[in-house]
Design a protein around this motif. Sequence first.
Motif, PDB file in Angstrom:
ATOM      1  N   LYS A  45     -19.791 -48.678  -8.873  1.00 35.47           N
ATOM      2  CA  LYS A  45     -20.289 -49.385  -7.864  1.00 35.47           C
ATOM      3  C   LYS A  45     -21.316 -48.916  -6.830  1.00 35.47           C
ATOM      4  N   ALA A  46     -20.701 -47.578  -6.369  1.00 35.39           N
ATOM      5  CA  ALA A  46     -21.421 -46.764  -5.565  1.00 35.39           C
ATOM      6  C   ALA A  46     -22.630 -46.192  -6.221  1.00 35.39           C
ATOM      7  N   PHE A  47     -22.321 -45.736  -7.466  1.00 37.89           N
ATOM      8  CA  PHE A  47     -23.525 -45.190  -8.126  1.00 37.89           C
ATOM      9  C   PHE A  47     -24.629 -46.377  -8.304  1.00 37.89           C
ATOM     10  N   THR A  48     -24.603 -47.487  -8.679  1.00 35.36           N
ATOM     11  CA  THR A  48     -25.258 -48.442  -8.874  1.00 35.36           C
ATOM     12  C   THR A  48     -25.948 -48.694  -7.538  1.00 35.36           C
ATOM     13  N   ARG A  49     -25.304 -48.885  -6.377  1.00 35.33           N
ATOM     14  CA  ARG A  49     -25.987 -49.145  -5.069  1.00 35.33           C
ATOM     15  C   ARG A  49     -26.888 -47.750  -4.856  1.00 35.33           C
ATOM     16  N   PHE A  50     -26.364 -46.544  -5.312  1.00 29.38           N
ATOM     17  CA  PHE A  50     -27.225 -45.154  -5.067  1.00 29.38           C
ATOM     18  C   PHE A  50     -28.551 -45.398  -5.859  1.00 29.38           C
ATOM     19  N   VAL A  51     -28.415 -45.667  -7.128  1.00 31.73           N
ATOM     20  CA  VAL A  51     -29.696 -45.807  -8.018  1.00 31.73           C
ATOM     21  C   VAL A  51     -30.471 -47.020  -7.118  1.00 31.73           C
ATOM     22  N   GLY A  52     -30.019 -48.002  -6.727  1.00 33.45           N
ATOM     23  CA  GLY A  52     -30.875 -48.981  -6.093  1.00 33.45           C
ATOM     24  C   GLY A  52     -31.660 -48.614  -4.782  1.00 33.45           C
ATOM     25  N   GLY A  53     -30.767 -48.007  -4.039  1.00 33.68           N
ATOM     26  CA  GLY A  53     -31.343 -47.283  -2.909  1.00 33.68           C
ATOM     27  C   GLY A  53     -32.465 -46.175  -3.213  1.00 33.68           C
ATOM     28  N   VAL A  54     -32.323 -45.377  -4.132  1.00 38.50           N
ATOM     29  CA  VAL A  54     -33.317 -44.630  -4.735  1.00 38.50           C
ATOM     30  C   VAL A  54     -34.578 -45.387  -5.280  1.00 38.50           C
ATOM     31  N   ALA A  55     -34.317 -46.107  -6.155  1.00 35.57           N
ATOM     32  CA  ALA A  55     -35.282 -47.071  -6.841  1.00 35.57           C
ATOM     33  C   ALA A  55     -36.111 -47.644  -5.977  1.00 35.57           C
ATOM     34  N   THR A  56     -35.595 -48.126  -4.408  1.00 38.73           N
ATOM     35  CA  THR A  56     -36.455 -48.806  -3.658  1.00 38.73           C
ATOM     36  C   THR A  56     -37.429 -47.723  -2.904  1.00 38.73           C
ATOM     37  N   ILE A  58     -39.290 -39.249 -15.266  1.00 38.77           N
ATOM     38  CA  ILE A  58     -38.723 -38.128 -15.696  1.00 38.77           C
ATOM     39  C   ILE A  58     -37.664 -37.412 -14.730  1.00 38.77           C
ATOM     40  N   SER A  59     -38.396 -37.382 -13.628  1.00 40.34           N
ATOM     41  CA  SER A  59     -37.684 -36.754 -12.373  1.00 40.34           C
ATOM     42  C   SER A  59     -36.455 -37.710 -11.994  1.00 40.34           C
ATOM     43  N   PHE A  60     -36.866 -38.953 -11.908  1.00 42.29           N
ATOM     44  CA  PHE A  60     -35.960 -39.819 -11.348  1.00 42.29           C
ATOM     45  C   PHE A  60     -34.659 -40.026 -12.229  1.00 42.29           C
ATOM     46  N   LEU A  61     -35.058 -39.954 -13.622  1.00 40.45           N
ATOM     47  CA  LEU A  61     -33.872 -40.220 -14.591  1.00 40.45           C
ATOM     48  C   LEU A  61     -32.832 -38.978 -14.539  1.00 40.45           C
ATOM     49  N   ALA A  62     -33.611 -37.487 -14.270  1.00 41.06           N
ATOM     50  CA  ALA A  62     -32.949 -36.349 -14.420  1.00 41.06           C
ATOM     51  C   ALA A  62     -32.071 -36.216 -12.947  1.00 41.06           C
ATOM     52  N   VAL A  63     -32.844 -36.370 -11.653  1.00 41.27           N
ATOM     53  CA  VAL A  63     -32.302 -36.300 -10.478  1.00 41.27           C
ATOM     54  C   VAL A  63     -31.265 -37.099  -9.806  1.00 41.27           C
ATOM     55  N   THR A  64     -31.622 -38.413 -10.072  1.00 38.38           N
ATOM     56  CA  THR A  64     -30.775 -39.349  -9.490  1.00 38.38           C
ATOM     57  C   THR A  64     -29.217 -39.193  -9.681  1.00 38.38           C
ATOM     58  N   PRO A  65     -28.671 -39.104 -11.092  1.00 36.40           N
ATOM     59  CA  PRO A  65     -27.302 -38.965 -11.317  1.00 36.40           C
ATOM     60  C   PRO A  65     -26.629 -37.671 -10.790  1.00 36.40           C
ATOM     61  N   ILE A  66     -27.538 -36.582 -10.632  1.00 43.26           N
ATOM     62  CA  ILE A  66     -27.193 -35.178  -9.973  1.00 43.26           C
ATOM     63  C   ILE A  66     -27.042 -35.545  -8.483  1.00 43.26           C
ATOM     64  N   HIS A  97     -36.554 -31.903  -8.290  1.00 47.17           N
ATOM     65  CA  HIS A  97     -37.609 -32.839  -8.396  1.00 47.17           C
ATOM     66  C   HIS A  97     -39.030 -32.095  -8.562  1.00 47.17           C
ATOM     67  N   ASN A  98     -39.194 -31.174  -7.427  1.00 50.57           N
ATOM     68  CA  ASN A  98     -40.433 -30.538  -7.440  1.00 50.57           C
ATOM     69  C   ASN A  98     -40.736 -29.675  -8.715  1.00 50.57           C
ATOM     70  N   ALA A  99     -39.734 -29.090  -9.150  1.00 48.73           N
ATOM     71  CA  ALA A  99     -39.541 -28.385 -10.302  1.00 48.73           C
ATOM     72  C   ALA A  99     -39.927 -29.299 -11.449  1.00 48.73           C
ATOM     73  N   ILE A 100     -39.386 -30.213 -11.734  1.00 44.34           N
ATOM     74  CA  ILE A 100     -39.656 -31.246 -12.823  1.00 44.34           C
ATOM     75  C   ILE A 100     -41.136 -31.613 -12.676  1.00 44.34           C
ATOM     76  N   MET A 101     -41.306 -32.174 -11.472  1.00 42.97           N
ATOM     77  CA  MET A 101     -42.787 -32.465 -11.347  1.00 42.97           C
ATOM     78  C   MET A 101     -44.093 -31.670 -11.654  1.00 42.97           C
ATOM     79  N   ILE A 102     -43.694 -30.359 -11.164  1.00 47.60           N
ATOM     80  CA  ILE A 102     -44.814 -29.469 -11.699  1.00 47.60           C
ATOM     81  C   ILE A 102     -44.702 -28.832 -12.860  1.00 47.60           C
ATOM     82  N   ALA A 103     -43.672 -28.625 -13.582  1.00 46.17           N
ATOM     83  CA  ALA A 103     -43.460 -28.627 -14.767  1.00 46.17           C
ATOM     84  C   ALA A 103     -44.017 -29.507 -15.898  1.00 46.17           C
ATOM     85  N   VAL A 104     -43.698 -30.665 -15.540  1.00 46.00           N
ATOM     86  CA  VAL A 104     -44.578 -31.638 -16.234  1.00 46.00           C
ATOM     87  C   VAL A 104     -45.920 -31.748 -16.134  1.00 46.00           C
ATOM     88  N   ASP A 105     -46.483 -31.489 -15.098  1.00 50.00           N
ATOM     89  CA  ASP A 105     -48.073 -31.430 -14.659  1.00 50.00           C
ATOM     90  C   ASP A 105     -48.338 -30.287 -15.528  1.00 50.00           C
TER      91      ASP A 105
END
Length: 148
Positions: free
Chosen positions: A85-96, A60-68, A40-48
């Motif tokens: 189902k677990a992936f969907t809940r995981f995405v929901g938890g990260v999205a909150t 961009i970081s959310f889309l890349a790091v969440t599945p990993i 996440h930090n590498a993506i954020m700094i690179a994008v900046d």
Amino acid sequence: MPRPAMDSGEQVGEKRARERPLLERGWRYTLVGLVCAIAHNAIMIAVDQVGVHYLLGTVISFLAVTPIGYALHSRFTFAEPLRLKAFTRFVGGVATAYPVSVAMMIVLCSGLGLSVAIATPIATVALFVWNFAAAHWAILPRLYLRRR
């Protein structure tokens, strides 16, 4: 009150949870969390560095790091199979946590004038506890989370 009989999926999940107690999951979670935080930090700094706004960097970081993160936590941290189902809940938890992360970046970068390279690690550390709880909720079988 007697407990309802478990189906084979619940029995397997409970057995895995016993095989990987909280202490072991804790260091495994921390290791996977560190991998995700570095990504996440590498993506954020690179994008900046290429001139993209930090708010787009968070997407961009959310889309890349969440599945990993989900894949690593499921298999390595919790020893659970990958399930939609677990992936969907995981995405929901990260999205909150996403609005909190964005708000922290706005306060730290736009409000306090910190660089993305300084603000991102601060926001990452602040969200660690929330992400720990959300990952447990998303991936572990419901039965394991109930009190005995």
